[in-house]
Scaffold this active site. Structure first.
Site, PDB file in Angstrom:
ATOM      1  N   ARG A   1       0.807  -1.221   0.000  1.00 29.66           N
ATOM      2  CA  ARG A   1       0.000   0.000   0.000  1.00 29.66           C
ATOM      3  C   ARG A   1       0.839   1.269   0.000  1.00 29.66           C
ATOM      4  O   ARG A   1       1.909   1.322   0.603  1.00 29.66           O
ATOM      5  CB  ARG A   1      -0.919   0.002   1.226  1.00 29.66           C
ATOM      6  CG  ARG A   1      -1.960  -1.116   1.204  1.00 29.66           C
ATOM      7  CD  ARG A   1      -2.696  -1.252   2.535  1.00 29.66           C
ATOM      8  NE  ARG A   1      -3.744  -2.251   2.438  1.00 29.66           N
ATOM      9  CZ  ARG A   1      -3.555  -3.557   2.645  1.00 29.66           C
ATOM     10  NH1 ARG A   1      -2.352  -4.020   2.955  1.00 29.66           N
ATOM     11  NH2 ARG A   1      -4.565  -4.405   2.529  1.00 29.66           N
TER      12      ARG A   1
ATOM     13  N   HIS B   1      -0.987  -2.629  -4.435  1.00 30.19           N
ATOM     14  CA  HIS B   1      -0.449  -3.527  -5.467  1.00 30.19           C
ATOM     15  C   HIS B   1      -0.519  -2.917  -6.872  1.00 30.19           C
ATOM     16  O   HIS B   1      -0.912  -3.573  -7.837  1.00 30.19           O
ATOM     17  CB  HIS B   1      -1.174  -4.866  -5.440  1.00 30.19           C
ATOM     18  CG  HIS B   1      -0.952  -5.663  -4.188  1.00 30.19           C
ATOM     19  ND1 HIS B   1       0.199  -5.576  -3.437  1.00 30.19           N
ATOM     20  CD2 HIS B   1      -1.754  -6.578  -3.549  1.00 30.19           C
ATOM     21  CE1 HIS B   1       0.106  -6.392  -2.403  1.00 30.19           C
ATOM     22  NE2 HIS B   1      -1.061  -6.998  -2.444  1.00 30.19           N
TER      23      HIS B   1
ATOM     24  N   HIS C   1       2.857 -13.065  -5.036  1.00 32.93           N
ATOM     25  CA  HIS C   1       1.661 -13.116  -4.193  1.00 32.93           C
ATOM     26  C   HIS C   1       1.020 -14.504  -4.197  1.00 32.93           C
ATOM     27  O   HIS C   1      -0.201 -14.630  -4.269  1.00 32.93           O
ATOM     28  CB  HIS C   1       0.655 -12.063  -4.645  1.00 32.93           C
ATOM     29  CG  HIS C   1      -0.213 -11.533  -3.550  1.00 32.93           C
ATOM     30  ND1 HIS C   1      -1.134 -12.308  -2.877  1.00 32.93           N
ATOM     31  CD2 HIS C   1      -0.304 -10.298  -3.003  1.00 32.93           C
ATOM     32  CE1 HIS C   1      -1.763 -11.575  -1.980  1.00 32.93           C
ATOM     33  NE2 HIS C   1      -1.269 -10.347  -2.025  1.00 32.93           N
TER      34      HIS C   1
ATOM     35  N   ASP D   1      -2.002  -9.437   8.625  1.00 33.44           N
ATOM     36  CA  ASP D   1      -1.809  -8.802   7.322  1.00 33.44           C
ATOM     37  C   ASP D   1      -0.830  -7.658   7.547  1.00 33.44           C
ATOM     38  O   ASP D   1      -1.170  -6.487   7.423  1.00 33.44           O
ATOM     39  CB  ASP D   1      -3.141  -8.297   6.762  1.00 33.44           C
ATOM     40  CG  ASP D   1      -3.035  -7.855   5.293  1.00 33.44           C
ATOM     41  OD1 ASP D   1      -1.932  -7.995   4.721  1.00 33.44           O
ATOM     42  OD2 ASP D   1      -4.039  -7.378   4.741  1.00 33.44           O
TER      43      ASP D   1
ATOM     44  N   GLU E   1       5.094 -12.472   1.325  1.00 31.92           N
ATOM     45  CA  GLU E   1       5.466 -11.493   0.318  1.00 31.92           C
ATOM     46  C   GLU E   1       6.705 -10.713   0.768  1.00 31.92           C
ATOM     47  O   GLU E   1       6.603  -9.799   1.573  1.00 31.92           O
ATOM     48  CB  GLU E   1       4.308 -10.529   0.078  1.00 31.92           C
ATOM     49  CG  GLU E   1       2.986 -11.206  -0.240  1.00 31.92           C
ATOM     50  CD  GLU E   1       1.809 -10.287   0.009  1.00 31.92           C
ATOM     51  OE1 GLU E   1       1.736  -9.214  -0.642  1.00 31.92           O
ATOM     52  OE2 GLU E   1       0.966 -10.611   0.871  1.00 31.92           O
TER      53      GLU E   1
END
Length: 377
Positions: free
Chosen positions: A109, A134, A205, A278, A343
């Protein structure tokens, strides 16, 4: 059925390039290469297969340079597909997803979708709580890469991203090279050059489900992250600029533990903000690709994936927003937390946090990033 697919794969010996228009053999994972043959905006899309001497197989499409399947042996020697995805190109086109994709220009982000380069304010597409995620809604995961099959074990994907692509400056040439090694590792190398000062942050991803059964959650998997700190987020998933210790918090995976052990502890604000995990962890590896950054193990299958990288951070995402509305390979419904993403990256919103490692790429420089997913049992 699995034995049948295995015998089919071995009998056919699998052509190196499943993009071959005459290829009719199923891959070891049961994919039909013809289901991936199409044209998007006049550019050909196909499926490419890598296979090593140990019998491991990786299938990749040049649409988004996506990993479609990864076949590895479990503790009993049975081959398992350990990533989520679709079994045809139309689903990748029609169902928005990041499954297996090469993400760019900027993974993760950027706050309010705004960056400033040499005093120029640039507005990027906003597609996630007012932020740019992304690369925006038309990021590189939805672009057709030019494929070059280097050999049986390696394929190179090249993308020309023009100046102004999603408002990013600079004509950028980016490559993603996937190499399958004989010790069951997928070695991913990213490179990029530009003719104008810009930013770049690429990652993969893939959603891993190491049980080999995507109908089962990954909450019983054992996770290790080699990090003493993480970057907290607000309730829009945006990094706050802080770097906090993981000690005495549910973010501490220095001692391996189940993914789901504390994932629903929403009394801890960070898990509430992230709807689970996350988050970006600040790795202890000092950009050394030879040091273990993270590891996930499925107790059921015995399959582990180790992560190595020269990046400073890793975003661990536990499939919190998979909600049962998408069906993937073999018609399996992807429910919440049936995949875990690992990631490797620079930290989210680094362009707006100059104290963090830089993501600036200048003309004459080459962006180099590396991620190794090594599978063991």
């Amino acid at each position: 059925m699995k034995k049948q697919l295995l015998s089919l794969g071995l009998a056919s010996l699998l052509v190196c390039s499943c993009g071959n228009k005459t290829a009719t053999e199923l891959t070891l994972s049961g994919l039909n290469p013809q289901s991936f043959q199409t044209e998007i905006n006049g550019e050909s899309v196909s499926l490419y297969t890598l296979k090593n001497q140990a019998g491991m197989e990786v299938c990749i499409t040049n649409f988004g340079a996506r990993i479609v399947s990864i076949m590895v042996p479990d503790k009993n020697g049975t081959m398992k597909d350990v990533v989520l995805g679709f079994d045809n190109i139309q689903d990748y086109i029609n169902v928005p997803s990041d499954f297996g994709a090469a993400i760019g220009r900027y993974a993760n982000r950027i706050k309010d979708g705004v960056i400033v380069i040499d005093g120029d304010t640039i507005q990027l597409p906003q597609n996630n709580f007012g932020h740019s995620l992304h690369g925006g809604p038309q990021g590189w995961q939805y672009k057709v890469f030019k494929p070059t099959q280097l050999n049986d074990k390696a394929v190179k994907m090249t993308l020309l991203s023009p100046d102004g692509d999603a408002n990013y400056p600079g004509n950028v040439t980016a490559t993603v090279t996937y190499t399958l090694t004989d010790d069951n590792a997928i070695d991913i190398k990213y490179e990029a050059t530009t003719d104008k000062k810009t930013i770049i942050n690429m990652t993969n991803h893939s959603y891993f489900n190491l049980s080999g059964d995507a109908s089962k959650p990954i909450t019983n998997d054992i996770l290790y992250i080699n990090a003493n700190e993480f970057t907290p987020v607000d309730d829009t998933f945006m990094t706050t600029g802080e770097i906090l210790p993981v000690e005495d918090t549910p973010m501490n995976f220095n001692t391996p533990k189940k993914v789901g052990e504390e994932i629903d502890n929403f009394d801890f604000a960070q898990l509430k903000n992230g709807n689970g995990y996350d988050h970006n962890w600040v790795l202890n590896t000092n950009l050394d690709v030879n040091k273990l950054a993270a590891k996930v193990t499925s107790p059921e299958s015995g399959i582990s994936v180790e992560v190595y990288t020269n990046e400073p951070g890793i975003q661990v995402y536990t499939g919190n927003f998979l909600d049962g509305t998408v069906k993937g390979k073999n018609g399996i419904t992807y429910n919440q937390r049936t995949g875990i993403c690992l990631e490797v990256q620079h930290y989210p919103d680094s362009p707006n946090k100059p104290e963090w490692p830089s993501v600036i790429l200048e003309p004459g420089q080459t962006y180099n990033s590396r991620c190794i997913y090594k599978f063991t049992k």
